[in-house]
Design a protein around this motif. Structure first.
Motif, PDB file in Angstrom:
ATOM      1  N   LYS A  94       0.853  -1.184   0.000  1.00  0.00           N
ATOM      2  CA  LYS A  94       0.000   0.000   0.000  1.00  0.00           C
ATOM      3  C   LYS A  94       0.894   1.241   0.000  1.00  0.00           C
ATOM      4  O   LYS A  94       1.889   1.301   0.717  1.00  0.00           O
TER       5      LYS A  94
ATOM      6  N   ARG B 104       2.522  -2.301   4.807  1.00  0.00           N
ATOM      7  CA  ARG B 104       1.176  -2.849   4.688  1.00  0.00           C
ATOM      8  C   ARG B 104       1.040  -3.410   3.273  1.00  0.00           C
ATOM      9  O   ARG B 104       1.194  -2.688   2.300  1.00  0.00           O
TER      10      ARG B 104
ATOM     11  N   THR C 259      -4.977  -8.322   4.404  1.00  0.00           N
ATOM     12  CA  THR C 259      -3.875  -7.375   4.499  1.00  0.00           C
ATOM     13  C   THR C 259      -2.914  -7.891   5.555  1.00  0.00           C
ATOM     14  O   THR C 259      -3.341  -8.399   6.597  1.00  0.00           O
TER      15      THR C 259
ATOM     16  N   THR D 242      -5.145  -8.927   8.619  1.00  0.00           N
ATOM     17  CA  THR D 242      -6.487  -8.397   8.831  1.00  0.00           C
ATOM     18  C   THR D 242      -7.400  -8.807   7.684  1.00  0.00           C
ATOM     19  O   THR D 242      -6.950  -9.044   6.567  1.00  0.00           O
ATOM     20  N   HIS D 243      -8.670  -8.871   8.000  1.00  0.00           N
ATOM     21  CA  HIS D 243      -9.728  -9.138   7.025  1.00  0.00           C
ATOM     22  C   HIS D 243     -10.841  -8.144   7.320  1.00  0.00           C
ATOM     23  O   HIS D 243     -11.327  -8.084   8.454  1.00  0.00           O
ATOM     24  N   ASN D 244     -11.199  -7.333   6.326  1.00  0.00           N
ATOM     25  CA  ASN D 244     -12.195  -6.264   6.518  1.00  0.00           C
ATOM     26  C   ASN D 244     -11.816  -5.371   7.709  1.00  0.00           C
ATOM     27  O   ASN D 244     -12.655  -5.049   8.549  1.00  0.00           O
ATOM     28  N   ASP D 245     -10.547  -5.016   7.784  1.00  0.00           N
ATOM     29  CA  ASP D 245      -9.992  -4.131   8.813  1.00  0.00           C
ATOM     30  C   ASP D 245     -10.056  -4.686  10.233  1.00  0.00           C
ATOM     31  O   ASP D 245      -9.831  -3.963  11.196  1.00  0.00           O
TER      32      ASP D 245
ATOM     33  N   GLU E 136      -8.374  -7.458  12.811  1.00  0.00           N
ATOM     34  CA  GLU E 136      -7.233  -8.370  12.965  1.00  0.00           C
ATOM     35  C   GLU E 136      -7.737  -9.775  13.247  1.00  0.00           C
ATOM     36  O   GLU E 136      -8.540  -9.987  14.150  1.00  0.00           O
TER      37      GLU E 136
END
Length: 163
Positions: free
Chosen positions: A30, A36, A49, A64-67, A69
């Motif tokens: 990113k 990231r 991520t 993370t998944h959908n922000d 952790e």
């Protein structure tokens, strides 16, 4: 399942199926936000991520998944028996416990709940770039598995480039 993760420049990795040579995922750094990396599927949909949590000698990461952790990756040893542990829960809520272990920074075993379920091997191509080969049992494979190679690259990559 056998995957090849290839470094493309300084901020991108491609993940291909080793047998069929088709693109499965792209991992991109990113632009803003430190260390990231986004895991995107072949349709460019963001799946997971991985974020480096510290700049210590033994780094820690979070996936993370959908922000939210879902798991932590922690380097337990850099030199004697290099190891990264993975603890957390997958998107279905099942407990995850992996260990990524090696004797010499290049040939890693993937252990899930203490059982060997695959390998992660570091190769150097003719240009001197690192490539990662993951072989893992189909029944334990999940989309986040290629991010283990990113953690290995960020933790042991400089050591492997100098070999």
């Amino acid at each position: 399942m056998e995957l090849m993760i290839t470094v493309k420049g300084t901020n991108k990795f491609t993940v291909t199926d080793k047998k069929q040579q088709r693109l499965l995922y792209t991992i991109k750094k990113k632009a803003f936000g430190g260390s990231r990396y986004l895991l995107l599927d072949a349709s460019n949909y963001q799946l997971y991520t991985i974020v480096q949590m510290n700049e210590d000698r033994k780094p820690m990461f979070a996936i993370t998944h959908n922000d939210a952790e879902i798991m932590k990756l922690e380097c337990k040893s850099l030199f004697l028996d290099p190891t990264i542990t993975v603890e957390g829960k997958d998107t279905a809520g099942s407990v995850i416990s992996y260990a990524i272990t090696s004797k010499e920074h290049r040939d890693f075993q993937l252990l899930k709940d203490g059982l060997n379920v695959g390998k992660l091997v570091v190769h150097t191509n003719t240009a001197g770039d690192l490539q990662y080969e993951i072989g893992i049992e189909d029944k334990v494979f999940d989309d986040y598995i290629p991010l283990f190679a990113i953690a290995v690259d960020l933790t042991f990559g400089d050591m492997n480039k100098s070999k």
